[in-house]
Scaffold this motif. Sequence first.
Motif, PDB file in Angstrom:
ATOM      1  N   PHE A 102      -9.124 -16.450  -4.240  1.00  0.00           N
ATOM      2  CA  PHE A 102      -9.841 -15.354  -4.904  1.00  0.00           C
ATOM      3  C   PHE A 102      -9.772 -14.153  -3.984  1.00  0.00           C
ATOM      4  O   PHE A 102     -10.048 -14.272  -2.783  1.00  0.00           O
ATOM      5  N   SER A 103      -9.446 -13.005  -4.524  1.00  0.00           N
ATOM      6  CA  SER A 103      -9.355 -11.800  -3.702  1.00  0.00           C
ATOM      7  C   SER A 103      -9.987 -10.631  -4.437  1.00  0.00           C
ATOM      8  O   SER A 103      -9.932 -10.550  -5.669  1.00  0.00           O
ATOM      9  N   ARG A 104     -10.575  -9.734  -3.662  1.00  0.00           N
ATOM     10  CA  ARG A 104     -11.075  -8.467  -4.196  1.00  0.00           C
ATOM     11  C   ARG A 104     -10.388  -7.346  -3.429  1.00  0.00           C
ATOM     12  O   ARG A 104     -10.547  -7.223  -2.202  1.00  0.00           O
ATOM     13  N   VAL A 105      -9.618  -6.543  -4.127  1.00  0.00           N
ATOM     14  CA  VAL A 105      -8.919  -5.415  -3.518  1.00  0.00           C
ATOM     15  C   VAL A 105      -9.849  -4.214  -3.573  1.00  0.00           C
ATOM     16  O   VAL A 105     -10.279  -3.795  -4.656  1.00  0.00           O
ATOM     17  N   ASN A 122       0.861  -1.178   0.000  1.00  0.00           N
ATOM     18  CA  ASN A 122       0.000   0.000   0.000  1.00  0.00           C
ATOM     19  C   ASN A 122       0.898   1.229   0.000  1.00  0.00           C
ATOM     20  O   ASN A 122       1.516   1.562   1.019  1.00  0.00           O
ATOM     21  N   LEU A 123       0.982   1.913  -1.125  1.00  0.00           N
ATOM     22  CA  LEU A 123       1.874   3.062  -1.249  1.00  0.00           C
ATOM     23  C   LEU A 123       1.190   4.391  -0.967  1.00  0.00           C
ATOM     24  O   LEU A 123       1.818   5.445  -1.099  1.00  0.00           O
ATOM     25  N   SER A 124      -0.094   4.347  -0.599  1.00  0.00           N
ATOM     26  CA  SER A 124      -0.788   5.596  -0.295  1.00  0.00           C
ATOM     27  C   SER A 124      -0.345   6.113   1.078  1.00  0.00           C
ATOM     28  O   SER A 124       0.177   5.361   1.909  1.00  0.00           O
ATOM     29  N   SER A 125      -0.586   7.374   1.325  1.00  0.00           N
ATOM     30  CA  SER A 125      -0.157   7.985   2.591  1.00  0.00           C
ATOM     31  C   SER A 125      -1.266   8.005   3.638  1.00  0.00           C
ATOM     32  O   SER A 125      -0.986   8.260   4.815  1.00  0.00           O
ATOM     33  N   ALA A 126      -2.520   7.746   3.225  1.00  0.00           N
ATOM     34  CA  ALA A 126      -3.615   7.924   4.187  1.00  0.00           C
ATOM     35  C   ALA A 126      -4.673   6.835   4.158  1.00  0.00           C
ATOM     36  O   ALA A 126      -5.406   6.666   5.135  1.00  0.00           O
ATOM     37  N   GLN A 127      -4.786   6.073   3.067  1.00  0.00           N
ATOM     38  CA  GLN A 127      -5.898   5.152   2.919  1.00  0.00           C
ATOM     39  C   GLN A 127      -5.514   3.716   3.276  1.00  0.00           C
ATOM     40  O   GLN A 127      -4.465   3.231   2.835  1.00  0.00           O
ATOM     41  N   THR A 128      -6.356   3.061   4.048  1.00  0.00           N
ATOM     42  CA  THR A 128      -6.220   1.623   4.286  1.00  0.00           C
ATOM     43  C   THR A 128      -6.924   0.877   3.167  1.00  0.00           C
ATOM     44  O   THR A 128      -8.044   1.244   2.772  1.00  0.00           O
ATOM     45  N   TYR A 129      -6.288  -0.139   2.633  1.00  0.00           N
ATOM     46  CA  TYR A 129      -6.912  -0.982   1.619  1.00  0.00           C
ATOM     47  C   TYR A 129      -7.439  -2.248   2.301  1.00  0.00           C
ATOM     48  O   TYR A 129      -6.860  -2.744   3.273  1.00  0.00           O
ATOM     49  N   VAL A 130      -8.535  -2.763   1.771  1.00  0.00           N
ATOM     50  CA  VAL A 130      -9.118  -4.001   2.279  1.00  0.00           C
ATOM     51  C   VAL A 130      -9.070  -5.042   1.171  1.00  0.00           C
ATOM     52  O   VAL A 130      -9.419  -4.755   0.027  1.00  0.00           O
ATOM     53  N   VAL A 131      -8.618  -6.238   1.517  1.00  0.00           N
ATOM     54  CA  VAL A 131      -8.619  -7.357   0.575  1.00  0.00           C
ATOM     55  C   VAL A 131      -9.638  -8.370   1.078  1.00  0.00           C
ATOM     56  O   VAL A 131      -9.480  -8.938   2.164  1.00  0.00           O
ATOM     57  N   GLU A 132     -10.710  -8.558   0.303  1.00  0.00           N
ATOM     58  CA  GLU A 132     -11.803  -9.437   0.687  1.00  0.00           C
ATOM     59  C   GLU A 132     -11.678 -10.790   0.007  1.00  0.00           C
ATOM     60  O   GLU A 132     -11.142 -10.895  -1.103  1.00  0.00           O
ATOM     61  N   ASN A 133     -12.202 -11.806   0.668  1.00  0.00           N
ATOM     62  CA  ASN A 133     -12.383 -13.117   0.056  1.00  0.00           C
ATOM     63  C   ASN A 133     -13.835 -13.196  -0.396  1.00  0.00           C
ATOM     64  O   ASN A 133     -14.731 -13.365   0.434  1.00  0.00           O
ATOM     65  N   GLU A 178     -15.566 -15.416  -1.578  1.00  0.00           N
ATOM     66  CA  GLU A 178     -16.237 -16.670  -1.235  1.00  0.00           C
ATOM     67  C   GLU A 178     -16.326 -16.891   0.272  1.00  0.00           C
ATOM     68  O   GLU A 178     -16.882 -17.885   0.719  1.00  0.00           O
ATOM     69  N   GLY A 179     -15.774 -15.982   1.055  1.00  0.00           N
ATOM     70  CA  GLY A 179     -15.793 -16.143   2.497  1.00  0.00           C
ATOM     71  C   GLY A 179     -17.002 -15.463   3.118  1.00  0.00           C
ATOM     72  O   GLY A 179     -17.738 -14.721   2.462  1.00  0.00           O
ATOM     73  N   ALA A 180     -17.206 -15.694   4.393  1.00  0.00           N
ATOM     74  CA  ALA A 180     -18.309 -15.070   5.127  1.00  0.00           C
ATOM     75  C   ALA A 180     -17.796 -13.782   5.764  1.00  0.00           C
ATOM     76  O   ALA A 180     -17.660 -13.663   6.990  1.00  0.00           O
ATOM     77  N   GLY A 181     -17.471 -12.806   4.924  1.00  0.00           N
ATOM     78  CA  GLY A 181     -16.920 -11.554   5.418  1.00  0.00           C
ATOM     79  C   GLY A 181     -15.436 -11.606   5.695  1.00  0.00           C
ATOM     80  O   GLY A 181     -14.877 -10.673   6.281  1.00  0.00           O
ATOM     81  N   GLU A 182     -14.759 -12.675   5.285  1.00  0.00           N
ATOM     82  CA  GLU A 182     -13.327 -12.822   5.540  1.00  0.00           C
ATOM     83  C   GLU A 182     -12.553 -11.753   4.767  1.00  0.00           C
ATOM     84  O   GLU A 182     -12.787 -11.550   3.577  1.00  0.00           O
ATOM     85  N   HIS A 183     -11.620 -11.079   5.448  1.00  0.00           N
ATOM     86  CA  HIS A 183     -10.852 -10.023   4.791  1.00  0.00           C
ATOM     87  C   HIS A 183      -9.595  -9.727   5.602  1.00  0.00           C
ATOM     88  O   HIS A 183      -9.466 -10.139   6.756  1.00  0.00           O
ATOM     89  N   ILE A 184      -8.675  -9.017   4.963  1.00  0.00           N
ATOM     90  CA  ILE A 184      -7.512  -8.481   5.662  1.00  0.00           C
ATOM     91  C   ILE A 184      -7.412  -6.999   5.354  1.00  0.00           C
ATOM     92  O   ILE A 184      -7.901  -6.531   4.317  1.00  0.00           O
ATOM     93  N   LYS A 185      -6.793  -6.249   6.264  1.00  0.00           N
ATOM     94  CA  LYS A 185      -6.566  -4.818   6.071  1.00  0.00           C
ATOM     95  C   LYS A 185      -5.083  -4.572   5.818  1.00  0.00           C
ATOM     96  O   LYS A 185      -4.232  -5.165   6.481  1.00  0.00           O
ATOM     97  N   VAL A 186      -4.806  -3.688   4.878  1.00  0.00           N
ATOM     98  CA  VAL A 186      -3.420  -3.320   4.585  1.00  0.00           C
ATOM     99  C   VAL A 186      -3.303  -1.809   4.803  1.00  0.00           C
ATOM    100  O   VAL A 186      -3.799  -1.012   3.999  1.00  0.00           O
ATOM    101  N   PRO A 187      -2.679  -1.372   5.895  1.00  0.00           N
ATOM    102  CA  PRO A 187      -2.646   0.051   6.244  1.00  0.00           C
ATOM    103  C   PRO A 187      -1.704   0.838   5.331  1.00  0.00           C
ATOM    104  O   PRO A 187      -0.870   0.266   4.627  1.00  0.00           O
ATOM    105  N   PRO A 188      -1.813   2.157   5.355  1.00  0.00           N
ATOM    106  CA  PRO A 188      -0.941   2.994   4.529  1.00  0.00           C
ATOM    107  C   PRO A 188       0.532   2.721   4.814  1.00  0.00           C
ATOM    108  O   PRO A 188       0.955   2.597   5.974  1.00  0.00           O
TER     109      PRO A 188
END
Length: 247
Positions: free
Chosen positions: A98-101, A64-75, A77-87
């Motif tokens: 399968f991932s959705r950025v 994540n090369l942004s200075s302020a935004q957190t990105y979320v990577v969702e699965n 096919e999951g039941a709300g499964e996701h990870i957060k990638v901070p600035p």
Amino acid sequence: MHSIVVVPMHSTCPDDHIHLDPCESLAFGRAVRPRGPHLFIPHEGVSREAGEITAAGAYWRLSNLSSAQTYVVENPEGAGEHIKVPPGRLDAPVPFEFSRVVLPAGSELLSFDVWAPRHDYLDRTGPRGGAPTASAFPLDRGKRYFQVLVALCAARLRGEPHAPLPTAEELVERLRPLWPSVSRASVAWNIDYLAVKLRLKPAPDSAPGGGPRLNGKKERLVSLALRFDLVREADLALLGGKAQPVR
């Protein structure tokens, strides 16, 4: 086999997909790069240099090369499964096939998909420490795409070798009891993904964006799956038992 496949926003054709081999990287953002692979996202709410995807064999990493935004990577096919990638976070490993950025962009949320179709397995017959064995047909029977493949092959698995393949509407009807949100678009998405997983080459007479292309792809998927026993009669249980064919 390509390690990672990036599916841009609003992609309607496999020709739009970006394929990355292990150790290759793909930058994304609002800036237009004169050279090198780049995923252009033309939105004023996206940083010029927003981030970078790096293929790492059977998985991928997100910076994540942004200075302020957190990105979320969702699965998806999951039941709300996701990870957060901070600035500023570099090389965050993503464990989903399968991932959705998801990128915050002003008042909108923008997204693109990333597929990790490669599966590696330990080679127990060779010396330890060798390279892992790449599976010829890396299918996960617990995934929705495998249910789609079984539904495509169902009539022929039941002993009807010349049965016509189900239409998109028939596939939706067959899969809805297992997958309430299924749609024509999600069925087509899974068929495209199966073509990547099983390394189908484009048919020489394939037509962009139309029925002949999808129908030809379905026929080639079924032929390959049955020839190599990728699906068997026992797999019909995944559709809820040996129900009657969809008519």
